[in-house]
Design an enzyme around this catalytic site. Structure first.
Site, mmCIF file in Angstrom:
data_model
loop_
_atom_site.group_PDB
_atom_site.id
_atom_site.type_symbol
_atom_site.label_atom_id
_atom_site.label_comp_id
_atom_site.label_asym_id
_atom_site.label_seq_id
_atom_site.Cartn_x
_atom_site.Cartn_y
_atom_site.Cartn_z
ATOM 1 N N HIS A 4 0.811 -1.222 0.000
ATOM 2 C CA HIS A 4 0.000 0.000 0.000
ATOM 3 C C HIS A 4 0.847 1.276 0.000
ATOM 4 C CE1 HIS A 4 -3.948 -2.060 1.559
ATOM 5 N NE2 HIS A 4 -3.339 -2.753 0.591
ATOM 6 N N TYR B 30 -11.885 -8.952 4.640
ATOM 7 C CA TYR B 30 -11.452 -10.077 3.832
ATOM 8 C C TYR B 30 -12.009 -11.392 4.381
ATOM 9 C CZ TYR B 30 -8.072 -7.271 1.202
ATOM 10 O OH TYR B 30 -7.484 -6.338 0.374
#
Length: 420
Positions: free
Chosen positions: A183, A302
């Site tokens: 990220h 997730y």
């Protein structure tokens, strides 16, 4: 859906040439129009507006191949050649006329692990009078921790026309350095008043809640930076007088924005960013805006159907996306965006194009309204959906209006879309 970058492996770059020009992959590819699927749009109503960009015939041409995870594209103004970054740390100058590519010396040493490496490239708006080229990249400190960097150098050509970046140096580091390999964000583009906008990801901070790094303005993670051409904080940034905030920050509350473009009709900066499980977003960036991550999101955790947080529309203190892919939709993990302004495809003028990685196609979006309050974004039929390509970066060739695409792979081509 997350961005799962492929570890770099390839070690070659090859120009494709044909006696009558560039090799053509597909003749007369066509787009279909139609309304948006409400389940994908995140709205309760479908958009049945006519699509003037439908049924546009185009060819897909390989310009060059053998690039190793190409990440950024930028055309040199009034030159015709294209700068291409490769994530392991190479910068190349590609001539679309014959597919030849030469290495540019002087690129920085990079942290080429996970999603890190040499990432985006941007050209100073006054090039060639100001020949500075800007690179974003992941680099490590002495301890091995990494951070998103912005650097610049002056592009020069010696007598043999071999290019190099003179005096390249880091002009901004998005602190803090962390052990994470994920990220980095890292798109860069020049906006109004020649301000340099740079996206920084949240470095995959999983401590969701109000103390998350993206909600903490005392660091530069999960934010959009607005800088001067020298890398200093822009003097009109929203938090320059706030001792508890970084004066480089223009917007915050982002997760991992990997696509950014300026809409010429309004001068506004747009971004596409990754959600957690789905929840990918298209945002119009407002000065000082909080885009919610992770206290507001359209994504799920997730591996579950549980929401990360309430929707943006359930909170009054965050900026909602103008388009999103809710949990369960399959998502649109984005990378690279451009508003089309060329002459090759007049039906597409004003449309937003954005690449998607795991979904493996090139998205086209029609945009109505000036925004952000009245803007309407509609996703149209996908392009390149039959190629199994992770679409990483986009650029429009200034003279022809052809749309250039880099494919994210260890042995990847740069291709272009041209009229059939």
């Amino acid at each position: 859906m997350t961005d799962s970058d492929t570890p770099p492996r390839a070690d070659r770059r090859t120009a494709l040439r044909a006696t009558a020009g560039l090799a053509t992959l597909s003749l007369a590819g066509c787009l279909g129009g139609g309304s948006d699927d409400a389940a994908v749009d995140g709205d309760d109503s479908a958009d049945d507006a006519s699509d003037d960009g439908a049924d546009v015939a185009y060819t897909v041409e390989r310009v060059a191949e053998g690039f190793e995870n190409p990440w950024g594209l930028a055309f040199l103004p009034d030159d015709g050649r294209l700068l291409v970054t490769e994530r392991p740390g190479r910068l190349s100058l590609l001539d679309p006329a014959d597919g030849s590519a030469v290495s540019v010396a002087g690129a920085p040493e990079v942290f080429a692990r996970g999603q890190g490496g040499l990432l985006d490239v941007a050209i100073h708006p006054s090039y060639p009078d100001d020949p500075r080229v800007y690179l974003t990249y992941a680099a490590a400190d002495d301890s091995g921790a990494a951070a998103t960097h912005v650097g610049s150098g002056r592009l020069r050509f010696d007598g043999s026309d071999a290019p190099a970046l003179d005096g390249f140096e880091s002009i901004r580091v998005a602190e803090p350095f962390l052990d994470s390999e994920l990220h980095f964000g890292s798109r860069a583009t020049f906006g109004p008043d020649d301000a340099l906008f740079v996206t920084v990801g949240d470095r995959r901070d999983t401590a969701f809640g109000p103390d998350h790094v993206s909600q903490d303005r005392s660091n530069e993670l999960g934010s959009t930076l607005r800088l001067t051409a020298d890398g200093d904080p822009h003097p009109d940034n929203p938090f320059v007088d706030d001792s508890d905030a970084r004066d480089t920050i223009y917007s915050y509350g982002h997760r991992n924005p990997q696509a950014m473009a300026v809409r010429s009709e309004t001068g506004r900066v747009w971004q596409c960013e990754h959600g957690e499980r789905d929840g990918d977003e298209i945002n119009v960036i407002e000065r000082g805006g909080n885009y919610g991550w992770p206290v507001a999101s359209e994504a799920c955790n997730y591996g579950t159907d549980e929401r990360v947080a309430p929707s943006h529309r359930e909170r009054g203190d965050v900026v909602a996306p103008v388009h999103y892919w809710p949990c369960g939709s399959g998502g649109f993990p984005p990378s690279g965006a451009v508003f089309y302004d060329g002459d090759a495809f007049p039906e597409w003028r004003g449309d937003l194009f954005a690449g998607t990685l795991a979904a493996q196609y090139l998205g086209r979006f029609t945009v109505e309204g000036a925004g952000p309050a009245d803007v309407a974004v509609t996703e149209r039929e996908p392009l390149l959906a039959d190629r199994d390509w992770r679409v990483r970066a986009l650029a429009v060739e200034p003279t022809t209006g052809y749309l250039y695409v880099s494919v994210d792979d260890a042995d990847a081509p740069v291709v272009r879309l041209a009229p059939a």
